[in-house]
Design a protein around this motif. Structure first.
Motif, short mmCIF file in Angstrom:
data_model
loop_
_atom_site.label_atom_id
_atom_site.label_comp_id
_atom_site.label_asym_id
_atom_site.label_seq_id
_atom_site.Cartn_x
_atom_site.Cartn_y
_atom_site.Cartn_z
N VAL A 204 0.88 -1.15 -0.02
CA VAL A 204 -0.18 -0.16 0.02
C VAL A 204 1.05 1.19 -0.04
O VAL A 204 1.64 1.54 0.82
N GLU A 205 0.81 2.11 -1.14
CA GLU A 205 1.70 3.40 -1.15
C GLU A 205 0.54 4.44 -0.58
O GLU A 205 -0.54 4.51 -0.60
N SER A 206 1.43 5.46 -0.27
CA SER A 206 1.07 6.65 0.13
C SER A 206 1.87 7.79 0.04
O SER A 206 2.98 7.53 0.12
N GLY A 207 1.51 9.09 0.37
CA GLY A 207 2.39 10.00 0.19
C GLY A 207 2.50 10.89 -1.04
O GLY A 207 3.08 11.94 -0.97
N GLY A 208 1.76 10.59 -1.94
CA GLY A 208 1.80 11.33 -3.35
C GLY A 208 0.89 12.73 -3.17
O GLY A 208 0.11 12.66 -2.18
N GLY A 209 1.11 13.58 -4.17
CA GLY A 209 0.22 14.47 -4.12
C GLY A 209 0.81 15.53 -5.34
O GLY A 209 1.39 15.21 -6.22
N SER A 210 0.34 16.86 -5.33
CA SER A 210 0.91 17.86 -5.87
C SER A 210 1.92 18.78 -5.19
O SER A 210 1.74 19.23 -4.32
N VAL A 211 3.03 19.11 -6.02
CA VAL A 211 3.94 19.89 -5.61
C VAL A 211 4.37 21.01 -6.57
O VAL A 211 4.66 20.45 -7.69
N GLN A 212 4.93 22.08 -6.18
CA GLN A 212 5.77 22.81 -7.08
C GLN A 212 7.19 22.33 -7.66
O GLN A 212 7.80 21.59 -6.65
N ALA A 213 7.56 22.88 -8.73
CA ALA A 213 8.96 22.31 -9.02
C ALA A 213 9.98 22.85 -8.01
O ALA A 213 9.76 24.10 -7.47
N GLY A 214 10.78 22.11 -7.64
CA GLY A 214 11.85 22.27 -6.55
C GLY A 214 11.41 21.88 -4.97
O GLY A 214 12.20 21.82 -4.16
N TRP B 238 2.93 -5.97 -6.48
CA TRP B 238 2.94 -4.59 -6.65
C TRP B 238 1.74 -3.68 -5.99
O TRP B 238 0.84 -4.37 -5.78
N GLY B 239 1.91 -2.71 -5.38
CA GLY B 239 0.81 -1.78 -5.21
C GLY B 239 -0.13 -1.01 -6.20
O GLY B 239 0.24 -1.34 -7.44
N GLN B 240 -1.18 -0.34 -5.68
CA GLN B 240 -1.79 0.05 -6.58
C GLN B 240 -1.59 1.60 -7.25
O GLN B 240 -1.92 2.06 -8.32
N GLY B 241 -0.41 2.13 -6.46
CA GLY B 241 0.15 3.36 -6.96
C GLY B 241 -0.30 4.63 -6.37
O GLY B 241 -1.31 4.72 -5.70
N THR B 242 0.65 5.59 -6.40
CA THR B 242 0.13 6.92 -5.79
C THR B 242 0.37 8.04 -6.92
O THR B 242 1.77 7.90 -7.39
N GLN B 243 -0.30 8.96 -7.04
CA GLN B 243 0.01 10.02 -8.11
C GLN B 243 0.84 10.98 -7.62
O GLN B 243 0.71 11.58 -6.42
N VAL B 244 2.20 11.42 -8.36
CA VAL B 244 2.99 12.62 -8.12
C VAL B 244 2.87 13.57 -9.20
O VAL B 244 3.02 13.03 -10.27
N THR B 245 2.53 14.85 -8.87
CA THR B 245 2.27 15.60 -9.97
C THR B 245 3.21 16.78 -9.58
O THR B 245 3.20 17.39 -8.53
N VAL B 246 4.17 17.31 -10.57
CA VAL B 246 5.05 18.49 -10.09
C VAL B 246 4.88 19.43 -11.16
O VAL B 246 4.94 19.28 -12.43
N SER B 247 4.33 20.91 -10.64
CA SER B 247 3.99 21.68 -11.34
C SER B 247 5.19 22.98 -11.75
O SER B 247 5.98 22.90 -10.57
#
Length: 127
Positions: A5-15, A117-126
């Motif tokens: 089980v994955e966790s901790g993904g999210g949206s973050v700005q570059a850097g 394999w886990g189900q995945g967690t999305q990471v988005t960098v803007s």
């Protein structure tokens, strides 16, 4: 049967930074390999970092694109693996998956050797 089980993904700005966690259950061993992989739309799944844990030593592997920015670590007592991601770039945007295999990391950064394999967690960098 190993479950991840994955966790901790999210949206973050570059850097910026994020820390992903992967909790494993259903299997107990002193010798195993866990890793992080990612897949962006239109691209194949690629290895990011893996870590092998033996009875007396551990070995880590990193993709060249993340070496120096990402760090893989683990809490053996909790069967949890972390991926600390610093200096994130827009090209790091992807679905991140945790994976597990018994024994050595083989292949070190290729998905073929990992059978859980886990189900995945999305990471988005803007930008």
């Amino acid at each position: 049967q190993v479950q991840l089980v994955e966790s901790g993904g999210g949206s973050v700005q570059a850097g910026g930074s994020l820390r992903l966690s992967c909790a494993a259950s259903g299997y107990t061993s002193s010798t195993y390999c866990m890793g992080w992989f990612r897949q962006a739309p239109g691209k194949e799944r690629e290895g990011v970092a893996t870590i092998y844990t033996g009875t007396a030593a551990s070995t880590t592997y990193y993709a060249g694109s993340v070496r120096g920015r990402f760090t893989i670590s683990q809490d053996n007592a909790k069967n949890t693996v972390f991926l600390q991601m610093n200096s994130l770039k827009p090209e790091d945007t992807a679905m991140y998956y945790c994976a597990f295999q018994r024994g050595y990391c083989y292949p070190a950064l290729a998905p073929s050797g990992f059978n859980y394999w886990g189900q995945g967690t999305q990471v988005t960098v803007s930008s």
